[in-house]
Enzyme design. Structure first.
Site, PDB file in Angstrom:
ATOM      1  N   TRP A 137       0.802  -1.227   0.000  1.00  0.00           N
ATOM      2  CA  TRP A 137       0.000   0.000   0.000  1.00  0.00           C
ATOM      3  C   TRP A 137       0.833   1.274   0.000  1.00  0.00           C
ATOM      4  O   TRP A 137       0.273   2.367  -0.048  1.00  0.00           O
ATOM      5  CB  TRP A 137      -0.937   0.023   1.212  1.00  0.00           C
ATOM      6  CG  TRP A 137      -0.289  -0.477   2.485  1.00  0.00           C
ATOM      7  CD1 TRP A 137      -0.440  -1.724   3.036  1.00  0.00           C
ATOM      8  CD2 TRP A 137       0.613   0.217   3.343  1.00  0.00           C
ATOM      9  NE1 TRP A 137       0.318  -1.853   4.179  1.00  0.00           N
ATOM     10  CE2 TRP A 137       0.979  -0.663   4.393  1.00  0.00           C
ATOM     11  CE3 TRP A 137       1.165   1.506   3.341  1.00  0.00           C
ATOM     12  CZ2 TRP A 137       1.853  -0.305   5.414  1.00  0.00           C
ATOM     13  CZ3 TRP A 137       2.045   1.863   4.361  1.00  0.00           C
ATOM     14  CH2 TRP A 137       2.373   0.965   5.373  1.00  0.00           C
ATOM     15  N   LYS A 161      -3.009  -7.463  -8.297  1.00  0.00           N
ATOM     16  CA  LYS A 161      -3.768  -7.542  -7.040  1.00  0.00           C
ATOM     17  C   LYS A 161      -3.159  -6.480  -6.131  1.00  0.00           C
ATOM     18  O   LYS A 161      -2.147  -6.711  -5.479  1.00  0.00           O
ATOM     19  CB  LYS A 161      -3.628  -8.942  -6.433  1.00  0.00           C
ATOM     20  CG  LYS A 161      -4.792  -9.398  -5.568  1.00  0.00           C
ATOM     21  CD  LYS A 161      -5.122  -8.496  -4.398  1.00  0.00           C
ATOM     22  CE  LYS A 161      -4.232  -8.719  -3.206  1.00  0.00           C
ATOM     23  NZ  LYS A 161      -4.425  -7.704  -2.134  1.00  0.00           N
ATOM     24  N   PRO A 162      -3.771  -5.281  -6.104  1.00  0.00           N
ATOM     25  CA  PRO A 162      -3.202  -4.226  -5.254  1.00  0.00           C
ATOM     26  C   PRO A 162      -3.510  -4.502  -3.786  1.00  0.00           C
ATOM     27  O   PRO A 162      -4.309  -5.393  -3.478  1.00  0.00           O
ATOM     28  CB  PRO A 162      -3.939  -2.971  -5.729  1.00  0.00           C
ATOM     29  CG  PRO A 162      -5.231  -3.463  -6.285  1.00  0.00           C
ATOM     30  CD  PRO A 162      -5.016  -4.867  -6.764  1.00  0.00           C
ATOM     31  N   SER A 212       5.871  -7.662   2.373  1.00  0.00           N
ATOM     32  CA  SER A 212       6.673  -8.016   3.544  1.00  0.00           C
ATOM     33  C   SER A 212       7.387  -9.354   3.343  1.00  0.00           C
ATOM     34  O   SER A 212       6.989 -10.170   2.508  1.00  0.00           O
ATOM     35  CB  SER A 212       5.765  -8.097   4.762  1.00  0.00           C
ATOM     36  OG  SER A 212       4.808  -9.108   4.558  1.00  0.00           O
ATOM     37  N   GLU A 233      10.284  -8.502  -3.921  1.00  0.00           N
ATOM     38  CA  GLU A 233      10.853  -7.227  -3.453  1.00  0.00           C
ATOM     39  C   GLU A 233      10.306  -7.036  -2.052  1.00  0.00           C
ATOM     40  O   GLU A 233       9.136  -6.680  -1.873  1.00  0.00           O
ATOM     41  CB  GLU A 233      10.403  -6.080  -4.363  1.00  0.00           C
ATOM     42  CG  GLU A 233      10.835  -6.222  -5.814  1.00  0.00           C
ATOM     43  CD  GLU A 233      12.320  -5.968  -6.016  1.00  0.00           C
ATOM     44  OE1 GLU A 233      12.977  -5.472  -5.092  1.00  0.00           O
ATOM     45  OE2 GLU A 233      12.813  -6.291  -7.108  1.00  0.00           O
ATOM     46  N   CYS A 267      10.198   1.050   1.472  1.00  0.00           N
ATOM     47  CA  CYS A 267      11.011  -0.150   1.719  1.00  0.00           C
ATOM     48  C   CYS A 267      12.473   0.224   1.922  1.00  0.00           C
ATOM     49  O   CYS A 267      13.192  -0.440   2.658  1.00  0.00           O
ATOM     50  CB  CYS A 267      10.860  -1.132   0.570  1.00  0.00           C
ATOM     51  SG  CYS A 267      11.197  -0.385  -1.033  1.00  0.00           S
ATOM     52  N   GLU A 364      12.031  -4.446  10.703  1.00  0.00           N
ATOM     53  CA  GLU A 364      11.556  -3.318   9.900  1.00  0.00           C
ATOM     54  C   GLU A 364      10.503  -2.537  10.704  1.00  0.00           C
ATOM     55  O   GLU A 364       9.632  -3.130  11.342  1.00  0.00           O
ATOM     56  CB  GLU A 364      10.931  -3.855   8.606  1.00  0.00           C
ATOM     57  CG  GLU A 364      10.523  -2.739   7.668  1.00  0.00           C
ATOM     58  CD  GLU A 364       9.916  -3.265   6.366  1.00  0.00           C
ATOM     59  OE1 GLU A 364       9.051  -4.147   6.427  1.00  0.00           O
ATOM     60  OE2 GLU A 364      10.320  -2.774   5.296  1.00  0.00           O
TER      61      GLU A 364
HETATM   62  P1  NAD Z   1       2.083  -7.358   2.884  1.00  0.00           P
HETATM   63  O1  NAD Z   1       3.104  -8.403   2.674  1.00  0.00           O
HETATM   64  O2  NAD Z   1       1.212  -7.443   4.068  1.00  0.00           O
HETATM   65  O3  NAD Z   1       1.063  -7.332   1.626  1.00  0.00           O
HETATM   66  C1  NAD Z   1       1.525  -7.179   0.305  1.00  0.00           C
HETATM   67  C2  NAD Z   1       0.485  -7.754  -0.638  1.00  0.00           C
HETATM   68  O4  NAD Z   1       0.395  -9.163  -0.428  1.00  0.00           O
HETATM   69  C3  NAD Z   1      -0.928  -7.212  -0.441  1.00  0.00           C
HETATM   70  O5  NAD Z   1      -1.528  -7.020  -1.689  1.00  0.00           O
HETATM   71  C4  NAD Z   1      -1.620  -8.337   0.305  1.00  0.00           C
HETATM   72  O6  NAD Z   1      -3.028  -8.405   0.111  1.00  0.00           O
HETATM   73  C5  NAD Z   1      -0.967  -9.550  -0.313  1.00  0.00           C
HETATM   74  N1  NAD Z   1      -1.056 -10.756   0.520  1.00  0.00           N
HETATM   75  C6  NAD Z   1      -1.413 -10.884   1.817  1.00  0.00           C
HETATM   76  N2  NAD Z   1      -1.378 -12.178   2.198  1.00  0.00           N
HETATM   77  C7  NAD Z   1      -0.990 -12.878   1.110  1.00  0.00           C
HETATM   78  C8  NAD Z   1      -0.757 -14.253   0.868  1.00  0.00           C
HETATM   79  N3  NAD Z   1      -0.916 -15.176   1.818  1.00  0.00           N
HETATM   80  N4  NAD Z   1      -0.328 -14.621  -0.358  1.00  0.00           N
HETATM   81  C9  NAD Z   1      -0.126 -13.710  -1.343  1.00  0.00           C
HETATM   82  N5  NAD Z   1      -0.340 -12.392  -1.159  1.00  0.00           N
HETATM   83  C10 NAD Z   1      -0.761 -11.979   0.046  1.00  0.00           C
HETATM   84  O7  NAD Z   1       2.829  -5.977   2.807  1.00  0.00           O
HETATM   85  P2  NAD Z   1       2.223  -4.519   3.072  1.00  0.00           P
HETATM   86  O8  NAD Z   1       1.970  -4.365   4.531  1.00  0.00           O
HETATM   87  O9  NAD Z   1       1.118  -4.259   2.121  1.00  0.00           O
HETATM   88  O10 NAD Z   1       3.470  -3.595   2.610  1.00  0.00           O
HETATM   89  C11 NAD Z   1       4.543  -3.285   3.416  1.00  0.00           C
HETATM   90  C12 NAD Z   1       5.741  -4.161   3.095  1.00  0.00           C
HETATM   91  O11 NAD Z   1       6.100  -4.038   1.715  1.00  0.00           O
HETATM   92  C13 NAD Z   1       6.972  -3.735   3.867  1.00  0.00           C
HETATM   93  O12 NAD Z   1       7.607  -4.854   4.407  1.00  0.00           O
HETATM   94  C14 NAD Z   1       7.856  -3.077   2.809  1.00  0.00           C
HETATM   95  O13 NAD Z   1       9.217  -3.090   3.098  1.00  0.00           O
HETATM   96  C15 NAD Z   1       7.516  -3.890   1.610  1.00  0.00           C
HETATM   97  N6  NAD Z   1       7.894  -3.172   0.374  1.00  0.00           N
HETATM   98  C16 NAD Z   1       8.998  -3.578  -0.325  1.00  0.00           C
HETATM   99  C17 NAD Z   1       9.422  -2.887  -1.463  1.00  0.00           C
HETATM  100  C18 NAD Z   1      10.656  -3.303  -2.247  1.00  0.00           C
HETATM  101  O14 NAD Z   1      10.834  -2.820  -3.371  1.00  0.00           O
HETATM  102  N7  NAD Z   1      11.533  -4.139  -1.723  1.00  0.00           N
HETATM  103  C19 NAD Z   1       8.686  -1.775  -1.889  1.00  0.00           C
HETATM  104  C20 NAD Z   1       7.585  -1.381  -1.141  1.00  0.00           C
HETATM  105  C21 NAD Z   1       7.190  -2.088  -0.015  1.00  0.00           C
END
Ligand code: NAD
Length: 507
Positions: A137, A161-162, A212, A233, A267, A364
């Site tokens: 997000w 899938k956002p 994450s 990522e 990130c 983090e």
């Molecule tokens: P998250 O892992 O909770 O969710 C990311 C996405 O995964 C969402 O669309 C979510 O609905 C989906 N998801 C949830 N459960 C899932 C499952 N079991 N299987 C597949 N998909 C699933 O992350 P968040 O809280 O939305 O975002 C924050 C994280 O993103 C932080 O850890 C941040 O560091 C990371 N991030 C990394 C980068 C990079 O380029 N390395 C960039 C931006 C954010």
């Protein structure tokens, strides 16, 4: 409780914005099947034709930048200026970059065989098919449609899938993409939670995941069932090293921006700062002054920090700060929710007396916190910087460029900024990704588009002989010839030994 509807809320006001239907597993299957049909035609278009549609999409984004800023600020709470300066700037620049460079990265490559000169060898790239993009997000446009740009230029369809918290930017982006002339169903957005994302993994040809570490591991597990490629990522805990000869003013400005931009929900945010003892106090004083001068408030006002985006994330920040204080950390500024607002506002915070037994240094944070540690020398700074399960981005500040390069080589991170921070992300030619648990694969650069392709090697015989030496029949004469050939070609010091009788058979 999770149901068949997602309620999108404004994190700044906590008001409901809208409700959206959740895509079921059946919806996902249908979407991917339609995307497959659209992709078959799209891959026949030339790079120039694909680029033309992308340029039109870019024009439409610029024409609709106010509406995009309205949507993005409403669902994230970030300052409006950051939408233009970060999200839209990235989108527009990345479109130009991939439109110009995609062909260069995925055009056929001639490979000169170093021995078998009678063969012509070419490596070719073809689109992988339907790419599934699963996004977080914090940058709802960059990490959805932004990630889609190289995939589309390579000739793929994408199904996105956002995040369930911020689906509106991607939905509006796809609306504009349709108007720009992308074929129907080539780019689709499916709204939902983790279950929808898991269903997506069951149907697409490749997954590009940003999120994450914990979810990334689940994605990889599910993708392993079908053995489809994934790029991950993931999170970071990016260190910044400030040496005693650094330009402290530049280092402090870079730190405040690099740690607090987008309320620290990046990130590649700076999340740990190691400062050499002789300049530690000066540096801390500068940081505190600068952080105290920052303005926080609603996105439309002149502010540096807006609200955070996720309630869950804000609670994580509060719990890390509380744990650190319990273990002896001192807060020099901030350290609490901003009492002037009802939404998810957390004050920009500076902490000292932190150490590696605290979550705020180990895990983090993804929030507006700057934890600063004093170190006795650069050796200690480097050892502590590398003492982490993450390895995404990093930075080092010193006037000694030679020394900075030495540190850059030793630091365990996918990128290092010397006398700078974070900005590597917006250079689409520079590969970006993680070491250790920060991920697998790279976005940007050659790898950033080749990951969306199948690579195939084509070998062509040049001479057209009736038979080749290694083909059947295998005779004693041929065996003898190969035996001698091995020595001739590969034995060390062959020039001396080649004609020595004792070396020819037993040696
Ligand atoms: P998250 O892992 O909770 O969710 C990311 C996405 O995964 C969402 O669309 C979510 O609905 C989906 N998801 C949830 N459960 C899932 C499952 N079991 N299987 C597949 N998909 C699933 O992350 P968040 O809280 O939305 O975002 C924050 C994280 O993103 C932080 O850890 C941040 O560091 C990371 N991030 C990394 C980068 C990079 O380029 N390395 C960039 C931006 C954010």
């Amino acid at each position: 409780m999770k149901g068949n509807k997602i309620e999108v809320r404004s994190p700044a006001t906590l008001e409901n914005i809208c409700e959206l239907a959740v895509a079921t597993a059946e919806d996902v299957a249908q979407a991917v099947s339609k995307a497959r049909e659209a992709q078959a035609l799209w891959q026949q278009k030339s790079f120039a034709e694909r680029a033309k549609v992308l340029y039109h999409f870019r024009d439409l984004m610029i024409d609709h930048q106010e509406k995009i800023a309205d949507i993005l600020t409403a669902e994230t709470g970030k300052p409006r200026a950051e939408v233009y300066g970060n999200e839209l700037f990235y989108m527009c620049d990345a479109i130009g970059f991939w439109a110009k460079n995609a062909m260069k990265y995925v055009k056929p490559e001639k490979i000169r065989p170093h021995l078998l000169k009678t063969k012509k060898v070419v490596s070719i790239y073809s689109p992988i098919g339907v790419v599934g993009i699963i996004s977080p997000w914090n940058f709802p446009l960059v990490l959805t449609l932004g990630e889609a740009i190289p995939a589309l230029m390579a000739g793929n369809a994408v199904v996105i899938k956002p995040s369930e918290l911020t689906p509106l930017s991607a939905l509006f982006g796809v609306e504009l993409a349709q108007k720009a002339g992308f074929p129907a169903n080539l780019i689709q957005v499916l709204v939902g939670w983790g279950e929808t994302a898991q269903a997506l993994i069951d149907h697409v040809d490749m997954i590009s995941f940003t999120g994450s570490v914990e979810t990334g591991k689940k994605v990889m597990r599910r993708a392993a069932e079908r053995l489809i490629p994934v790029t991950l990522e993931l999170g970071g805990k990016d260190p910044m090293i400030v040496l005693k000869d650094a330009d402290l003013e530049r280092a402090a400005n870079a730190c405040v921006w690099g740690a607090l931009m987008n309320s620290g929900q990046v990130c590649t945010s700076i999340e740990r700062v190691y400062v050499e003892e002789p300049v530690y106090q000066d540096f801390v004083n500068k940081i505190v002054d600068k952080v105290k001068a920052l303005r926080q408030g609603p996105s439309e006002e002149e502010v540096e920090l807006g609200s955070m985006t996720s309630q869950e994330q804000l609670k994580k920040v509060e719990s890390q700060v509380e744990e650190a204080v319990r273990k002896g950390a001192r807060i020099l500024s901030g350290g609490r929710r901003n009492p002037n607002f009802k939404g998810l506002y957390y004050e920009p915070t500076v902490m000292v007396d932190v150490h590696h037994d605290m979550e705020i240094i180990k895990e983090e944070t993804f929030g507006p916190i700057i934890p600063i540690m004093k170190v006795k020398d650069q050796g200690e700074a480097l050892r502590l910087a590398n003492n982490s399960r993450y390895g995404l981005d990093s930075s080092v500040f010193t006037r000694d460029k030679k020394n900075a390069w030495k540190i850059a080589e030793k630091i365990q991170a996918g990128s290092v900024c010397i006398n700078d921070s974070l900005v590597n992300f917006i250079i689409p030619g520079a590969p970006m990704g993680g070491m250790k648990e920060s991920g697998l694969g790279r976005r940007h650069g050659a790898e950033g588009i080749r990951k969306y392709c199948q690579q195939k090697t084509v070998l062509v015989d040049r001479l057209g002989l009736k038979s080749e030496l290694s083909w059947f029949p295998l005779t004693k004469r041929k065996a003898d010839f190969f035996r001698r050939g091995l020595k001739l070609l590969f034995r060390s010091g062959w020039k001396n030994k080649l004609f020595a009788p004792s070396q020819t058979r037993e040696g």
